[in-house]
Design an enzyme around this catalytic site. Structure first.
Site, PDB file in Angstrom:
ATOM      1  N   ASN A 101     -11.762  -6.284   4.174  1.00  0.00           N
ATOM      2  CA  ASN A 101     -11.872  -6.547   2.729  1.00  0.00           C
ATOM      3  C   ASN A 101     -11.578  -7.991   2.360  1.00  0.00           C
ATOM      4  OD1 ASN A 101      -9.109  -6.248   3.176  1.00  0.00           O
ATOM      5  ND2 ASN A 101      -8.754  -5.482   1.110  1.00  0.00           N
ATOM      6  N   GLY A 120      -3.968  -2.881   7.063  1.00  0.00           N
ATOM      7  CA  GLY A 120      -4.929  -1.780   7.017  1.00  0.00           C
ATOM      8  C   GLY A 120      -4.286  -0.526   6.451  1.00  0.00           C
ATOM      9  N   THR A 150      -1.849   5.163   7.620  1.00  0.00           N
ATOM     10  CA  THR A 150      -1.839   6.068   8.779  1.00  0.00           C
ATOM     11  C   THR A 150      -2.041   5.278  10.074  1.00  0.00           C
ATOM     12  OG1 THR A 150      -4.150   6.428   8.193  1.00  0.00           O
ATOM     13  CG2 THR A 150      -2.622   8.214   7.676  1.00  0.00           C
ATOM     14  N   GLY A 196      -1.370   2.142  10.469  1.00  0.00           N
ATOM     15  CA  GLY A 196      -0.178   1.311  10.613  1.00  0.00           C
ATOM     16  C   GLY A 196       0.944   2.053  11.336  1.00  0.00           C
ATOM     17  N   GLU A 201       1.140  -4.548   6.894  1.00  0.00           N
ATOM     18  CA  GLU A 201       0.805  -4.711   5.469  1.00  0.00           C
ATOM     19  C   GLU A 201      -0.174  -3.587   5.159  1.00  0.00           C
ATOM     20  OE1 GLU A 201      -0.414  -5.115   2.213  1.00  0.00           O
ATOM     21  OE2 GLU A 201      -1.745  -6.728   2.892  1.00  0.00           O
ATOM     22  N   CYS A 239      -5.960  -4.143  -1.407  1.00  0.00           N
ATOM     23  CA  CYS A 239      -4.713  -3.376  -1.348  1.00  0.00           C
ATOM     24  C   CYS A 239      -3.879  -3.636  -2.598  1.00  0.00           C
ATOM     25  CB  CYS A 239      -3.943  -3.656  -0.078  1.00  0.00           C
ATOM     26  SG  CYS A 239      -3.628  -5.360   0.161  1.00  0.00           S
ATOM     27  N   GLU A 265       4.045 -11.581   4.463  1.00  0.00           N
ATOM     28  CA  GLU A 265       3.086 -12.575   4.908  1.00  0.00           C
ATOM     29  C   GLU A 265       3.118 -13.730   3.918  1.00  0.00           C
ATOM     30  OE1 GLU A 265      -0.558  -9.814   5.558  1.00  0.00           O
ATOM     31  OE2 GLU A 265      -0.081 -10.924   7.371  1.00  0.00           O
TER      32      GLU A 265
END
Ligand code: UN1
Length: 506
Positions: A158, A234, A237, A239, A256, A290, A475
Site C-alpha cells: 500500500n 502488514g 495475523t 505479524g 507495524e 493502516c 518507525e
C-alpha cells in the site's frame, strides 16, 4: 514511457539474477487492478536457495559496511534522495498502474521516500551517544550506537516506495546491511527502488532484494539465524506468525500492524473541517492505509447534519483508473481485497448497521461504466447506526468503508475510540482547548491528530501504535534508530589501577 510487463528479478550481492532453484515455480503475475487484463509485472517465486544466497552476501558485506563512517554511509542516502526526485514522476506512474494508487497520492508516496532519504542522511552526522560521569574517580563512561547486522525488511503493497524507504534508510545509516522482501502485489516498484539504490553506489551485498509469492521467503528470513532483525508491516495475523518465527532465534522484530482508527467530532467542532478530514481520511488511498479513518464517532447533537453532508460529499467522489488525473478513488489492489470488503459490508448489514452509501462493487452493478467493469472498484461506503461492539466497528477492513457511531458525551467518545484491540492513529475535532488536551492524554493510540485527519504522518516523527497495532517499536524519526541499532556501553578507566565497582567503600 513505461514498457510493460516488467520482469522483476532478485538483486543479490550486486547482481540481478533469476531464482536459483532449477525447479522454481513460474513467475507470479501482477495485473493492473483497474484493468486486470493488463499485465504489469512478472516476479520471481524465490525459494530457500535465494534466501541463503542473499543472507550470505549481506553477512559478508556487513563486515565492511559497518566500518564505513556513518557520514559516508549517509552520502549514499543523499544520492538516493536526488535519484528518487529525478524518477518521481515515472515511479508514481508505475505505482498507479501496479497497485492502483491515484497519481497525486503516488507522488506523495515517492515524496515520503525522498523526505526519508534526506532525513536519515542528516542522521548520519547525528548518531549521538551519551557521556556520563562514572561512580569511580578517573573513570569515564559513554554509550555508542552499534549496528545489529543483517536486517530483513518485509513490506506491504500500500506504500510500495515509502515503507521500504522508512525501513531501509535508518537501517543502512546505522551500519546494517538489508534484504528487502516486497509484497507480491508491488514487485515492480521494489525493482525500480532497488535500481535507484544500485545507482547510488552501495557496495555489493549491502542492499539485496528477494521477490517472492506467499510466505516462503518471509518465513525463511524470520526463521534464519543469519538474520538479526525483521521489520514487518502488514496484517496483524501475519505479524503474529512472523514474531513467533523470530522468537525461536531470539531476533529483534519490529511489527507495524493494523488499525481501526477513529475520528471524533464533538458538538463544538468546525464541521466543514471535520467533513473534509473524514472524506480524506476514510477514502484517500481507497481506504487502504493502516492509518485510514474507519470509524467516525459523532456527538448526537451534530450527528444528523454531519451524516447527511458526509454522505452527500462522499457520493461526489469519482472512481476511476489511478492513472487518470480526474480520479479521486482508484481500485482496490486485487480480487481478494475486493472480496474482503464485500464480506465486511455483508457482515455489517447482518449485524444491523444501516447502509447509507455505496456497498456494491462496480463489477456487480447492473450497468457498470464499461471502462470500469473489470477493475476492482468499490465505491465509498458509509454505515450508520453502528454500535461499538459490531465487528464492522472492531475489525480492520482495509477498504473505503467507514462506520458512524453516535455518542452523548466527550467521555463516551473517548471510551468508544479506545474500545478496540488496535491503537494506531486517531483524530478529534473540537475548538475546546481543554478537551483537546484531555484527548491528547487519554486516547490510546500511537498518533493523535487535533483538528486533522487520521492519515498523513511525517517521516521525522515516530510512527507506530499501541495494543495489537504493534510490539512497542516505532518507525520513522529518531525512534527508528533505536530499532536498527544497539547501545554499546563503554567504560574507560584512566586511573592506572584496578578500581572495584560495587564494593561499598563510601
Ligand atoms: C500505512 O498505511 O501503512 O500516515 C502507512 C500516513 C502515511 C503512512 C501510512 N504517511 O497515512
Amino acid at each position: 514511457m513505461i514498457h510493460l510487463p516488467i520482469h522483476c528479478r532478485n538483486y543479490i550481492d550486486g547482481h540481478w539474477q533469476e531464482a536459483l532453484a532449477p525447479n522454481a515455480p513460474a513467475p507470479h503475475k501482477r495485473w493492473n487492478p483497474a484493468h486486470p487484463e493488463e499485465l504489469v509485472a512478472t516476479s520471481l517465486c524465490s525459494g530457500l536457495a535465494d534466501v541463503e544466497a542473499a543472507i550470505a552476501a549481506a553477512r559478508r558485506a556487513y563486515r565492511t559496511w559497518r566500518q564505513v563512517p556513518a557520514p559516508v554511509r549517509a552520502e549514499h542516502l543523499y544520492r538516493v534522495g536526488n535519484l528518487l526526485q529525478t524518477h518521481k514522476a515515472e515511479l508514481a506512474q508505475l505505482m498507479s498502474l501496479e497497485m492502483g494508487k491515484v497519481l497525486t497520492e503516488a507522488q506523495g508516496d515517492v515524496q515520503e521516500g525522498i523526505d526519508c532519504a534526506f532525513y536519515y542522511a542528516g542522521e548520519g552526522r547525528r548518531l549521538f551517544g551519551q557521556t556520563t560521569p562514572s561512580e569511580l574517580s578517573n573513570k569515564f563512561a559513554m554509550t555508542l550506537r552499534v549496528p545489529l547486522g543483517v536486517c530483513a525488511l518485509i513490506t506491504p503493497w500500500n506504500f510500495p516506495i515509502a515503507i521500504p524507504c522508512w525501513k531501509a534508510f535508518p537501517a543502512l545509516v546505522c551500519g546494517n546491511t538489508v534484504i528487502l522482501k516486497p509484497s507480491q502485489n508491488s514487485p515492480a516498484c521494489a525493482t525500480k527502488l532497488m535500481e535507484i539504490l544500485t545507482e547510488a553506489g552501495f557496495p555489493p551485498g549491502v542492499v539485496n532484494l528477494i521477490q517472492g509469492a506467499g510466505t516462503v521467503v518471509g518465513t525463511a528470513l524470520a526463521e534464519h539465524p543469519g538474520i538479526d532483525l525483521v521489520s514487518f508491516t502488514g496484517a496483524a495475523t501475519t505479524g503474529a506468525e512472523v514474531a513467533a518465527h523470530c522468537g525461536r532465534t531470539h531476533k529483534r522484530v519490529c511489527l507495524e500492524l493494523g488499525g481501526k482508527n477513529a475520528q471524533i467530532v464533538l458538538e463544538d467542532a468546525n464541521l466543514d473541517l471535520a467533513l473534509e478530514g473524514a472524506l480524506w481520511g476514510a477514502f484517500g488511498t481507497t481506504g487502504q492505509r493502516c492509518t485510514a479513518t474507519s470509524r467516525i464517532i459523532l456527538h448526537r447533537s451534530i450527528e444528523s447534519e454531519f451524516t447527511q453532508r458526509f454522505v452527500q460529499q462522499a457520493a461526489q467522489l469519482k472512481l476511476g483508473p489511478a492513472s487518470d488525473p480526474n480520479t479521486d478513488i482508484g481500485p482496490l489492489v486485487n480480487s481478494q481485497q475486493l472480496e474482503r470488503v464485500q464480506h465486511y459490508v455483508a457482515l455489517a448489514q447482518q449485524e444491523g448497521a444501516k447502509l447509507l452509501l455505496g456497498g456494491t462493487a462496480l463489477q456487480s452493478t447492473a450497468s457498470p461504466d464499461p471502462d470500469l467493469a473489470q477493475g476492482y472498484f468499490f465505491p465509498p461506503t458509509i454505515f450508520g447506526s453502528v454500535t461499538p461492539a459490531m465487528r464492522i466497528a472492531q475489525e480492520e477492513v482495509f477498504g473505503p468503508v467507514v462506520a458512524i457511531i453516535t455518542v452523548d458525551s466527550f467521555a463516551e467518545a473517548i471510551e468508544v475510540l479506545n474500545g478496540t484491540p488496535y491503537g494506531l492513529s486517531s483524530a478529534i475535532y473540537t475548538q475546546d482547548v481543554n478537551r483537546a488536551f484531555q484527548a491528547m492524554r487519554d486516547i490510546e493510540a500511537g498518533i493523535t491528530y487535533i483538528n486533522g485527519p487520521t492519515i498523513g504522518a511525517e517521516v521525522h516523527l515516530p510512527f507506530g501504535g499501541v495494543k495489537q497495532t504493534g510490539n512497542g517499536h516505532r518507525e520513522a524519526g529518531t525512534a527508528a534508530l533505536d530499532v536498527f541499532s544497539d547501545w554499546k556501553t563503554v567504560y574507560v578507566d584512566f586511573s592506572g589501577q584496578l578500581q572495584r565497582a560495587q564494593i561499598d567503600n563510601r
